[in-house]
Design an enzyme around this catalytic site. Structure first.
Site, PDB file in Angstrom:
ATOM      1  CB  SER A   1      -0.966  -0.003   1.182  1.00 33.33           C
ATOM      2  OG  SER A   1      -0.288  -0.262   2.391  1.00 33.33           O
TER       3      SER A   1
ATOM      4  CG  HIS B   1      -4.047  -1.016  -1.791  1.00 31.86           C
ATOM      5  ND1 HIS B   1      -4.594   0.235  -1.971  1.00 31.86           N
ATOM      6  CD2 HIS B   1      -3.600  -1.035  -0.517  1.00 31.86           C
ATOM      7  CE1 HIS B   1      -4.461   0.952  -0.869  1.00 31.86           C
ATOM      8  NE2 HIS B   1      -3.864   0.199   0.040  1.00 31.86           N
TER       9      HIS B   1
ATOM     10  CE  LYS C   1      -7.149   0.212   1.387  1.00 33.54           C
ATOM     11  NZ  LYS C   1      -6.459  -0.794   2.178  1.00 33.54           N
TER      12      LYS C   1
HETATM   13  C1  LIG Z   1      -6.456  -0.975   3.603  1.00 34.45           C
HETATM   14  C2  LIG Z   1      -5.829  -2.289   3.823  1.00 34.45           C
HETATM   15  C3  LIG Z   1      -6.371  -3.198   4.713  1.00 34.45           C
HETATM   16  C4  LIG Z   1      -7.550  -2.840   5.587  1.00 34.45           C
HETATM   17  O1  LIG Z   1      -8.721  -2.769   4.885  1.00 34.45           O
HETATM   18  P1  LIG Z   1      -9.978  -1.974   5.519  1.00 34.45           P
HETATM   19  O2  LIG Z   1     -11.127  -2.555   4.799  1.00 34.45           O
HETATM   20  O3  LIG Z   1      -9.738  -0.529   5.268  1.00 34.45           O
HETATM   21  O4  LIG Z   1      -9.978  -2.298   6.972  1.00 34.45           O
HETATM   22  C5  LIG Z   1      -5.778  -4.437   4.817  1.00 34.45           C
HETATM   23  N1  LIG Z   1      -4.680  -4.758   4.094  1.00 34.45           N
HETATM   24  C6  LIG Z   1      -4.122  -3.893   3.240  1.00 34.45           C
HETATM   25  C7  LIG Z   1      -2.930  -4.298   2.449  1.00 34.45           C
HETATM   26  C8  LIG Z   1      -4.670  -2.630   3.083  1.00 34.45           C
HETATM   27  O5  LIG Z   1      -4.100  -1.765   2.250  1.00 34.45           O
END
Ligand SMILES: *Cc1c(COP(=O)(O)O)cnc(C)c1O
Length: 393
Positions: free
Chosen positions: A182, A210, A241
């Site tokens: 990320s 992502h 996301k």
């Molecule tokens: C954003 C993210 C999460 C968490 O996801 P949410 O639905 O926002 O809790 C988990 N793993 C990665 C790699 C992320 O980028």
């Protein structure tokens, strides 16, 4: 004297202020969009994970409203007591089909999915072999599991192999990587790691937060992108996301999913999503099937913006995704760059230690399918102006 046992927190905040790392929350007025009003300023928004613009897609909005009218605003219980609604099951069937797995289970967030799953499938007799840049929710899950944690340098498959080779034979091993990282926007070494998992009999887990909605056919993720269906035992994705709503899920075998029903603590002890969330997520999966051109637009914008930043002379690291970091090194400089960009109408978050390693501070940009070329060109022009002023280019 006034009693304040939390005074040390104020001292720590003051230390952050001294180092220019204290952050006020930026507040969005109105919707999450490519161009947004943030802290009363109209900005080109390069900070959201709203890759496909689905947060405001009419189909998702309508289905969420319909579900609220028909089913109410809350589920009223945890999944294992009375909080499993038919619409939750429908979403899970759709996710399993999307990910080409036997089954899927939805959690309240991607964070809960990762932390709850890793903690459930391992015991203190087991070992996790984890990329050093894996997401915080994976790290927390590892800690909660009480398994031994062996970290390999980012994407260093040889180092992972060495760790696996030297493990004692008893206990189980979980090999785990993000699909897309990320902070750098690079892809995990999935094909090589899957081969390692196979060779050493490890469980293979990929966190595709992502990547879902971004990589692979109709946004199926990095496992589809690399043609690794069947090679990954535990796939995690987020609905927060590209899907534009909220939640996380695990896709895998029927046995894995039923085990999580019994042992994943966020599933057992925290209330399920409101029906509107599930309905909007189902609508998002429909959009991925019916309007794949949105994903093409995301990639067109990604190529345009990345090429623009690179040709201006910024260090954009090794990104392979719509996440493009502008690496500046020093945390204070990253925050200054972010602040100046914002003052000129470009919202790109500064990110410093401990979110990234010391000396790797950056401004992170994420383009979406819904940015216009004019908006992206405007952002590039501002990056050029501010970058020159700060002598970064
Ligand atoms: C954003 C993210 C999460 C968490 O996801 P949410 O639905 O926002 O809790 C988990 N793993 C990665 C790699 C992320 O980028």
């Amino acid at each position: 004297m006034r009693r304040d046992p939390l005074a040390y927190l104020s001292a720590e905040l003051d230390a952050l202020k001294d180092r220019g790392l204290y952050r006020r929350l930026r507040v969005l007025q109105g919707e999450q969009r490519a161009q947004a009003i943030v802290d009363d300023r109209q900005v080109v928004n390069l900070s959201s994970n709203n890759y496909l613009g689905l947060t405001t897609h009419p189909k998702l909005r309508e289905r969420a409203l319909d579900a609220t009218r028909q089913l109410g605003v809350g589920s009223g219980s945890v999944r294992t007591i009375a909080g499993t609604m038919a619409i939750h099951m429908e979403l899970e069937r759709r996710l399993a089909a999307f990910k080409k797995t036997e089954a899927a289970v939805v959690f309240q967030s991607g964070f809960a999915a990762n932390a709850g799953t890793v903690a459930a499938v391992l015991t203190k007799d087991d070992v996790v072999v984890s990329d050093e840049l894996n997401h915080a929710s994976i790290i927390d899950g590892c800690r909660l599991s009480r398994a031994a944690i062996r970290v390999f340098p980012h994407k260093d498959v040889d180092a992972a192999r060495k760790i696996l080779r030297e493990l004692p034979s008893r206990g189980r091993t979980l090999l785990i990587t993000d699909g897309v990282f990320s902070m750098d926007g690079d892809l995990g070494a999935l094909p090589d790691l899957c081969a390692l998992a196979e060779a050493f009999g490890a469980v293979m887990m990929v966190d595709d937060a992502h990547a879902s909605g971004v990589f692979g056919k109709n946004g199926r993720g990095t496992i589809d992108h690399f043609g690794l269906h069947g090679g990954v035992d535990i796939q995690v994705g987020t609905l927060s996301k590209a899907i534009g709503v909220l939640g996380g899920y695990v896709a895998g075998s029927r046995a894995l999913i039923e085990f999580l029903y019994h042992r994943a603590r966020p599933f057992l002890f925290s209330t399920s999503h409101p029906p509107a969330v599930a309905a909007a997520c189902i609508a998002a999966l429909d959009v991925l099937e019916e309007e794949p051109q949105i994903i093409d637009r995301l990639w067109d914008n990604t190529r345009f913006f990345k090429a623009g930043l690179t040709s201006l002379g910024f260090n954009t690291g090794l990104s392979e995704s719509p996440i493009t970091p502008v690496v500046v090194g020093d945390g204070t400089v990253a925050m200054k760059l972010s602040d100046r960009l914002f003052a000129e109408g470009v919202f790109a978050q500064g990110i410093a230690f401990p979110t990234v390693a010391q000396g790797q501070a950056r401004v992170r940009t994420i383009v979406t399918a819904t940015h216009t070329r004019d908006e992206l060109q405007f952002a590039l022009d501002i990056f050029e102006k501010v970058g020159k002023k700060l002598q970064l280019i």
